[in-house]
Write a protein that holds these residues in place. Structure first.
Motif, PDB file in Angstrom:
ATOM      1  N   GLU A 183       1.846   1.867  -3.478  1.00 20.84           N
ATOM      2  CA  GLU A 183       0.734   2.321  -4.309  1.00 20.84           C
ATOM      3  C   GLU A 183       0.380   3.771  -3.994  1.00 20.84           C
ATOM      4  O   GLU A 183       0.103   4.565  -4.895  1.00 20.84           O
ATOM      5  CB  GLU A 183      -0.482   1.417  -4.079  1.00 20.84           C
ATOM      6  N   ALA A 184       0.399   4.101  -2.701  1.00 23.50           N
ATOM      7  CA  ALA A 184       0.106   5.481  -2.308  1.00 23.50           C
ATOM      8  C   ALA A 184       1.118   6.421  -2.941  1.00 23.50           C
ATOM      9  O   ALA A 184       0.774   7.512  -3.408  1.00 23.50           O
ATOM     10  CB  ALA A 184       0.129   5.611  -0.786  1.00 23.50           C
ATOM     11  N   ALA A 185       2.383   6.002  -3.002  1.00 21.50           N
ATOM     12  CA  ALA A 185       3.421   6.847  -3.593  1.00 21.50           C
ATOM     13  C   ALA A 185       3.190   7.008  -5.094  1.00 21.50           C
ATOM     14  O   ALA A 185       3.403   8.087  -5.647  1.00 21.50           O
ATOM     15  CB  ALA A 185       4.796   6.241  -3.328  1.00 21.50           C
ATOM     16  N   ARG A 186       2.723   5.938  -5.753  1.00 25.70           N
ATOM     17  CA  ARG A 186       2.426   6.064  -7.185  1.00 25.70           C
ATOM     18  C   ARG A 186       1.331   7.100  -7.403  1.00 25.70           C
ATOM     19  O   ARG A 186       1.382   7.889  -8.343  1.00 25.70           O
ATOM     20  CB  ARG A 186       1.970   4.716  -7.751  1.00 25.70           C
ATOM     21  N   LEU A 187       0.328   7.096  -6.522  1.00 31.54           N
ATOM     22  CA  LEU A 187      -0.743   8.092  -6.623  1.00 31.54           C
ATOM     23  C   LEU A 187      -0.227   9.482  -6.265  1.00 31.54           C
ATOM     24  O   LEU A 187      -0.822  10.480  -6.637  1.00 31.54           O
ATOM     25  CB  LEU A 187      -1.896   7.715  -5.689  1.00 31.54           C
ATOM     26  N   ASP A 188       0.876   9.532  -5.518  1.00 30.13           N
ATOM     27  CA  ASP A 188       1.466  10.809  -5.108  1.00 30.13           C
ATOM     28  C   ASP A 188       2.482  11.309  -6.132  1.00 30.13           C
ATOM     29  O   ASP A 188       3.387  12.062  -5.787  1.00 30.13           O
ATOM     30  CB  ASP A 188       2.155  10.665  -3.734  1.00 30.13           C
ATOM     31  N   HIS A 189       2.367  10.866  -7.361  1.00 32.02           N
ATOM     32  CA  HIS A 189       3.221  11.344  -8.461  1.00 32.02           C
ATOM     33  C   HIS A 189       4.675  10.926  -8.351  1.00 32.02           C
ATOM     34  O   HIS A 189       5.534  11.523  -8.983  1.00 32.02           O
ATOM     35  CB  HIS A 189       3.166  12.870  -8.591  1.00 32.02           C
ATOM     36  N   ALA A 190       4.994   9.926  -7.521  1.00 25.99           N
ATOM     37  CA  ALA A 190       6.391   9.512  -7.409  1.00 25.99           C
ATOM     38  C   ALA A 190       6.751   8.626  -8.606  1.00 25.99           C
ATOM     39  O   ALA A 190       5.988   7.736  -8.973  1.00 25.99           O
ATOM     40  CB  ALA A 190       6.611   8.747  -6.113  1.00 25.99           C
ATOM     41  N   ARG A 191       7.917   8.917  -9.222  1.00 27.92           N
ATOM     42  CA  ARG A 191       8.387   8.041 -10.296  1.00 27.92           C
ATOM     43  C   ARG A 191       9.023   6.795  -9.688  1.00 27.92           C
ATOM     44  O   ARG A 191       9.263   6.749  -8.484  1.00 27.92           O
ATOM     45  CB  ARG A 191       9.395   8.790 -11.173  1.00 27.92           C
ATOM     46  N   TYR A 242       3.577   6.467   4.997  1.00 29.71           N
ATOM     47  CA  TYR A 242       4.993   6.138   4.855  1.00 29.71           C
ATOM     48  C   TYR A 242       5.584   6.079   6.260  1.00 29.71           C
ATOM     49  O   TYR A 242       5.712   7.112   6.918  1.00 29.71           O
ATOM     50  CB  TYR A 242       5.700   7.187   3.998  1.00 29.71           C
ATOM     51  N   GLN A 294       0.792  -1.229   0.000  1.00 29.50           N
ATOM     52  CA  GLN A 294       0.000   0.000   0.000  1.00 29.50           C
ATOM     53  C   GLN A 294       0.827   1.283   0.000  1.00 29.50           C
ATOM     54  O   GLN A 294       0.511   2.198  -0.747  1.00 29.50           O
ATOM     55  CB  GLN A 294      -1.002   0.012   1.162  1.00 29.50           C
ATOM     56  N   PRO A 295       1.895   1.389   0.816  1.00 29.05           N
ATOM     57  CA  PRO A 295       2.663   2.631   0.739  1.00 29.05           C
ATOM     58  C   PRO A 295       3.251   2.860  -0.658  1.00 29.05           C
ATOM     59  O   PRO A 295       3.334   3.999  -1.116  1.00 29.05           O
ATOM     60  CB  PRO A 295       3.782   2.432   1.779  1.00 29.05           C
ATOM     61  N   TYR A 353      12.773   7.078  -1.866  1.00 31.07           N
ATOM     62  CA  TYR A 353      12.101   7.741  -0.745  1.00 31.07           C
ATOM     63  C   TYR A 353      11.236   6.811   0.092  1.00 31.07           C
ATOM     64  O   TYR A 353      10.923   7.120   1.232  1.00 31.07           O
ATOM     65  CB  TYR A 353      11.232   8.902  -1.251  1.00 31.07           C
ATOM     66  N   ILE A 354      10.789   5.698  -0.490  1.00 31.93           N
ATOM     67  CA  ILE A 354       9.834   4.861   0.253  1.00 31.93           C
ATOM     68  C   ILE A 354      10.443   3.497   0.611  1.00 31.93           C
ATOM     69  O   ILE A 354      10.653   3.201   1.782  1.00 31.93           O
ATOM     70  CB  ILE A 354       8.529   4.642  -0.549  1.00 31.93           C
ATOM     71  N   HIS A 365       8.406   5.750   7.748  1.00 33.96           N
ATOM     72  CA  HIS A 365       9.655   6.372   8.193  1.00 33.96           C
ATOM     73  C   HIS A 365       9.594   7.889   8.135  1.00 33.96           C
ATOM     74  O   HIS A 365      10.555   8.562   8.467  1.00 33.96           O
ATOM     75  CB  HIS A 365      10.807   5.868   7.331  1.00 33.96           C
ATOM     76  N   MET A 383      12.338   2.303   4.117  1.00 33.75           N
ATOM     77  CA  MET A 383      11.591   1.348   4.949  1.00 33.75           C
ATOM     78  C   MET A 383      12.454   0.139   5.298  1.00 33.75           C
ATOM     79  O   MET A 383      12.220  -0.527   6.303  1.00 33.75           O
ATOM     80  CB  MET A 383      10.320   0.887   4.218  1.00 33.75           C
ATOM     81  N   GLU A 416      11.978   7.287  -7.575  1.00 38.19           N
ATOM     82  CA  GLU A 416      11.641   8.043  -6.359  1.00 38.19           C
ATOM     83  C   GLU A 416      10.957   7.142  -5.332  1.00 38.19           C
ATOM     84  O   GLU A 416      11.176   7.282  -4.126  1.00 38.19           O
ATOM     85  CB  GLU A 416      10.725   9.218  -6.705  1.00 38.19           C
TER      86      GLU A 416
END
Lengths: 287, 361
Positions: free
Chosen positions: A187-195, B87, A184-185, A202-203, B89, A207, A198
């Motif tokens: 997927e959330a990042a994909r929705l947050d425009h992360a390439r 997220y 899920q994080p 960043y994720i 962290h 983690m 990235e």
């Protein structure tokens, strides 16, 4: 009541005792030796205090070995971790789970090879006249390519073999760690425009911070034990360009001079340095 | 803001078709709830809207543009996940600002927008903390803040309240309703909780096994269920069902069980002789009546009473089927009492026993 309480000791005490004898008796013996002036040529010896340790600091070959060891650690640990993270992420992003499993199986092969075998295989591959690794160079230029006998390249070539064994293995571990992360994080990042890069920068990798640190320390400990690899491939040569601390101690103690006490003092210094450096790194990472 | 149009969307995993022929138009500013049991495909459809699952066939239009192959970030949507998907962290502030940072929004604007969103959701005191230091309700509020800050055209909610305890769930439900009133952003909300669906939805899409059973306002779905499945799924306590055979009489129709008959006019239903029908009747519409009651009624011995607070559910057996009757708590019958239960004809629902489709014409 007594039986219940004593049972753990019945099992633990003998085991721990044996392990302690195996670990501490040679250690104590080495420390004792390092304060004497024993050689393999004379039966008698006497205590000389810190003379061996003082002499070490004016021994340029020892200082070279210290420097080579430091380089060896930094190069192999960094290269392994970078390659493993790169390969792990690449597999995670481009391959289907099935393909990943097949790749993981292939990637496990190098590390399953005993290090001495790997060293022999690669020494032959690096052979100036017959090696497969040097073949393209020979074919194009008609000249033999000297790798292991070039003081500037030899350490890199040996480090490359270490990377070949451990980089792929660690890539397998990292791809499995990535697969075990919650989706899920990401997927959330994909929705947050992360390439894609990235997402990993960043994720996922943050983690996995604790696991990556643990892997780095494991690799650092593993790199300390590369004696057999270097011994088979270069014996510390050419000259002293790949002579690590353990190589030099070995040759001082058994090959060249038989100066057992002098070699022991090196071993003691190596032990102290390892303990100090690892403690500092560990404290830093946990803070 | 934007409407959503789904045209004949389907989804296959290999040979397995999990969603077949899904068509729906969501108007701008509408709050749509996908309701259905686990495995009915509601989350899959939502994830296809979000771009997290590929669409096998059909067209998806958001704001008039075909979005089948658009990246999740480019669809103008924001999503709230069941397990928050924060997220772990990053601090709360970093979590909320992550999307804006990726779009290279200037730092001053990020500050101002984070300030505005956290004020609305009461998250100000927690900005410096990590998600694990927050309770479930607060974490979900952070997830909503992270979705809100992007000022999306469409909000997607994937069972956002399922991980919260009952009291917090009711509270957050009200909060989501309030937010929707304020923002008027088109929303699609997935849940298996009919209470959430009834209270939040402008329209409910009731799904079962990858197919739409009924689309309608909460009132329509409750009072005029189109299929047997909808009738059984919606309403607590669940609807009573009896399998009966209709027979024509001089004044109308008679519905025959093994040991009883119910006389109705049947004018509202499409009935045939020799058909098998299933009659549905909500427990709240089946009440104990006096001997003088003239409408359809059945006799039963109360086998169990359940206290619900304001009301009591009395169970009795008829032709081997357990029926429930909901009555005010002060009329609680004693167990073992033999009572007559009556109802009005307009409260019954009749379904074809074979197809499960409503017979109401």
């Amino acid at each position: 009541m007594f039986r219940q309480k004593s049972l753990p000791y019945v099992f633990l005490v003998p085991t721990i005792l044996i392990l302690m004898i195996l670990a501490f008796v040679p250690l104590g013996y080495a420390i004792n030796l390092s304060f004497r002036n024993m050689t393999l040529f004379r039966p008698d010896s006497s205590y000389v205090g810190f003379e061996n340790f003082v002499n070490l600091w004016s021994d340029r070959r020892f200082l070279n070995a210290l420097w080579v060891s430091a380089k060896w650690q930094v190069i192999t640990v960094t290269a392994t971790m970078l390659a493993a993270v790169f390969l792990g992420v690449l597999m995670f992003e481009t391959l289907s789970p099935r393909q990943r499993n097949i790749m993981c199986l292939i990637f496990l092969v190098p590390v399953l090879l005993p290090r001495v075998c790997a060293a022999f295989v690669w020494r032959f591959a690096f052979h100036p006249l017959y090696g497969i690794f040097t073949y393209p160079y020979r074919a194009i230029t008609g000249e033999p390519l000297e790798i292991l006998s070039n003081p500037n390249l030899a350490l890199w070539a040996v480090a490359y073999v270490d990377l070949w064994q451990w980089g792929f293995f660690f890539a397998v571990i990292i791809v499995k760690l990535l697969e075990a992360l919650p989706h899920q994080p990401i997927e959330a990042a994909r929705l947050d425009h992360a390439r894609t890069w990235e997402i990993h920068a960043y994720i996922t990798l943050p983690m996995l911070r604790a696991q990556l640190v643990a892997l780095t320390l494991i690799k650092a400990i593993e790199s300390l034990r590369s004696f057999d690899l270097i011994y088979v491939m270069t014996r510390g040569g050419p000259g002293i360009s790949t002579e690590t601390l353990d190589m030099y101690a070995f040759s001082q103690g058994f090959i060249e001079a038989g100066r057992i006490s002098y070699a022991s003092s090196m071993a003691v210094i190596m032990l102290l340095l390892t303990i100090i450096i690892f403690t500092i790194i560990w404290k830093r990472v946990r803070a | 803001m934007a409407g959503i149009i789904c045209k004949h969307i389907n989804k296959k995993y290999g040979e397995l078709e999990v969603v077949e022929d899904f068509s729906l138009e969501v108007a701008d500013q509408e709050f749509i709830v996908f309701l259905g049991p686990s495995g009915c495909g509601k989350s899959t459809i939502l994830r296809m809207l979000a771009g997290l699952e590929d669409i096998t066939g059909g067209d998806l239009l958001i704001g008039g543009q075909r979005m089948n192959d658009a990246e999740p970030g480019d669809r103008g949507i924001a999503m709230v996940f069941q397990n928050y998907a924060l997220y772990p962290h990053m601090t709360i502030r970093e979590n909320i600002a992550f999307g804006l940072r990726r779009q290279k929004t200037p730092e001053s604007e990020i500050d101002q927008r984070v300030g505005a969103v956290t004020k609305t959701l009461g998250l100000k005191p927690y900005l410096g903390r990590k998600p694990t230091a927050l309770s479930g309700g607060q974490q979900q509020r952070v997830a909503i803040a992270r979705a809100m800050i992007k000022t999306p055209d469409v909000f997607l909610f994937d069972e956002p309240l399922s991980n919260l305890d009952a009291k917090l769930r009711a509270h957050m439900r009200v909060e989501i309703a309030r937010l929707h009133k304020e923002l008027r952003t088109t929303s699609v909300y997935v849940t298996h909780d009919q209470m959430e669906a009834m209270t939040l939805a402008d329209r409910i899409v009731l799904l079962n096994a990858g197919r739409i059973e009924q689309i309608g306002t909460p009132e329509e779905i409750y009072s005029a269920p189109r299929t047997l499945f909808v009738a059984g799924f919606i309403g607590t306590p669940a609807m009573n069902f009896l399998t009966l055979r209709p027979r024509r009489t001089e004044t109308g129709w008679q519905l025959c069980g093994d040991s009883f008959q119910l006389a109705i006019s049947g004018s509202a239903f499409d009935l045939h002789e020799g058909q098998q029908v299933i009659m549905g009747l909500r427990p709240s519409r089946l009440r104990p009546v006096d001997a003088g009651f003239s409408g359809p009624s059945v006799q039963g011995e109360v086998s169990l009473t359940e206290f619900h607070g304001d009301s009591v559910l009395a169970s009795f057996s008829l032709d081997g089927v357990d029926l429930g009757s909901l009555m005010p708590a002060e009329e609680r019958p004693r167990e073992g009492a033999n009572l007559t239960f009556g109802f009005a004809e307009e409260d019954i629902h009749l379904f074809d026993a074979g197809s499960g489709i409503s017979l109401r014409c």
